[in-house]
Write a protein that holds these residues in place. Structure first.
Motif, PDB file in Angstrom:
ATOM      1  N   TYR A 193       0.837  -1.208   0.000  1.00 48.83           N
ATOM      2  CA  TYR A 193       0.000   0.000   0.000  1.00 48.83           C
ATOM      3  C   TYR A 193       0.869   1.255   0.000  1.00 48.83           C
ATOM      4  O   TYR A 193       0.488   2.282   0.504  1.00 48.83           O
ATOM      5  N   THR A 194       2.094   1.112  -0.584  1.00 52.63           N
ATOM      6  CA  THR A 194       3.052   2.221  -0.518  1.00 52.63           C
ATOM      7  C   THR A 194       3.529   2.680  -1.887  1.00 52.63           C
ATOM      8  O   THR A 194       4.169   3.724  -1.990  1.00 52.63           O
ATOM      9  N   ARG A 233       0.948   6.018   0.757  1.00 48.78           N
ATOM     10  CA  ARG A 233      -0.131   5.570  -0.146  1.00 48.78           C
ATOM     11  C   ARG A 233      -0.668   6.728  -0.972  1.00 48.78           C
ATOM     12  O   ARG A 233      -1.082   6.550  -2.121  1.00 48.78           O
TER      13      ARG A 233
END
Length: 376
Positions: A193-194, A233
């Motif tokens: 999620y980065t 994110r």
């Protein structure tokens, strides 16, 4: 106030000096002594370890023992091709409601004999109830409560994790595997999620702290809290459920049409058949009144969630609103996401956000703000 849940790594977070805050019903680390800015940059440069054990882990097992039955059943709840998902692979999906809005976004993995779902913490009870209400005739639905979930993200994530589970080096973006280790079986996906290369790892609760410590012993690895998770994110252009997507927002408005495979669209062999299909298919064909866009405000100050957006400095009527905003440490400037009317959504368009009574310029920007580094 209801008592907060704690993940199995709570004591480790406290030991590491984390500042703990309420999040989705859990007591979670928002930052460590390194601080949000340095945590963010460390994840981009080396490897960051995130506790995401608050998220829901669910197994969907077909009662017929034919995985296709579970895949087709899940397709009645998501506008995504689950049947087309090969063993050892996962994809992004979203539950939709009858109005075409998004109930939650999730990851779906084909594990051969069953589907493995990861859902958002704030929605997991509702998601599991939704699955049981609609799929119990065809599937056994099991929430996994005896496993922690960790994310190891960044350019050195592979090298670090390969010390403990060498098989990860063979994996590509969105691969899933069950790998044996000194910490028991690890359920691994090469995802996150980065916007960085990295992994999400499900590990037995009994081994989770020992596993986390074995990762943190590497000089490359720092613990990362919710603060940096949010800015990472956002730089990657990824939605946060409840901010950027919700029950009133369709996947088309949210610019998530890449997640709806051709086979589920108008003319596809399994087109429709999911909640809200009439609205979603119409919007795919004919467009929407508004769209999610990236924004680069001028200056250094972020335009935060709730900032009203206008077509000009003196326009009376707002054309949209910011849903997420922060300073981007890697891009060295402010960034926001939000919704604007479709006629103002073209990249390069200048619009204005109202910040403390002043109209400040911002440019519609392509997403992500920073290119992703997934290992394809």
């Amino acid at each position: 106030m209801a008592e907060l849940n704690r993940t199995g790594l709570y004591d480790l977070h406290v030991e590491l000096g984390a500042k703990m805050v309420p999040f989705a019903g859990y007591d979670m680390p928002v930052q460590y002594p390194l601080g949000v800015m340095k945590e963010h940059l460390h994840c981009r440069a080396a490897a960051g370890l995130f506790d995401v054990s608050h998220m829901g882990q669910v197994i969907l097992r077909p009662k017929s023992s034919d995985l296709a039955d579970a895949a087709l059943a899940l397709e009645t709840l998501v506008p995504v091709s689950v049947l087309g998902l090969k063993e050892g692979r996962q994809r992004y999906a979203f539950f939709t409601n009858d109005e075409g809005g998004i109930l939650d976004d999730l990851m779906v993995a084909n594990r051969g004999e069953h589907l493995f779902l990861v859902v958002n913490a704030a929605c997991k009870a509702a998601d599991i109830a939704h699955l049981k209400k609609h799929l119990s005739d065809t599937c056994d639905i099991t929430e996994i409560t005896d496993r922690a979930l960790l994310a190891l993200q960044g350019p050195q994530a592979e090298a670090v994790l390969a010390d403990l589970a060498p098989g990860v080096a063979e994996m590509r973006f969105m691969d899933v595997a069950v790998l044996s280790s000194d910490f028991g079986d690890l359920w691994v996906s090469r995802s996150g999620y980065t916007g960085e290369d990295g992994f999400e790892i499900s590990v037995a609760n009994a081994n989770a702290e020992r596993f986390a410590r074995a990762l943190l012993v590497h000089d490359a690895v720092e613990p990362i809290g919710l603060g940096a998770r949010d800015s990472l994110r956002l730089e990657a252009g990824l939605c946060l459920y409840g901010n950027d997507i919700d029950t009133a927002t369709s996947p088309v408005e949210a610019a998530l049409t890449w997640g709806i495979q051709k086979v589920r669209r108008t003319g596809g062999e399994r087109a429709g058949g999911f909640p809200g299909a009439e609205r979603i298919l119409d919007e795919l064909d004919n467009g929407t009144r508004r769209l999610r866009v990236g924004l680069r405000p001028e200056g250094r100050a972020p335009m935060r969630a709730g900032t009203q957006l206008f077509a000009s400095e003196d326009a009376a009527q707002a054309i949209g609103e910011v849903t997420s905003g922060a300073f981007g440490p890697s891009i060295e400037g402010p960034m926001s996401m939000g919704y604007v009317t479709s006629e103002h959504a073209a990249t390069g368009t200048t619009i204005y956000g109202e910040v403390r009574g002043k109209r400040l310029p911002a440019t519609i920007a392509a997403l992500p703000f920073r290119p992703s580094t997934y290992k394809r």
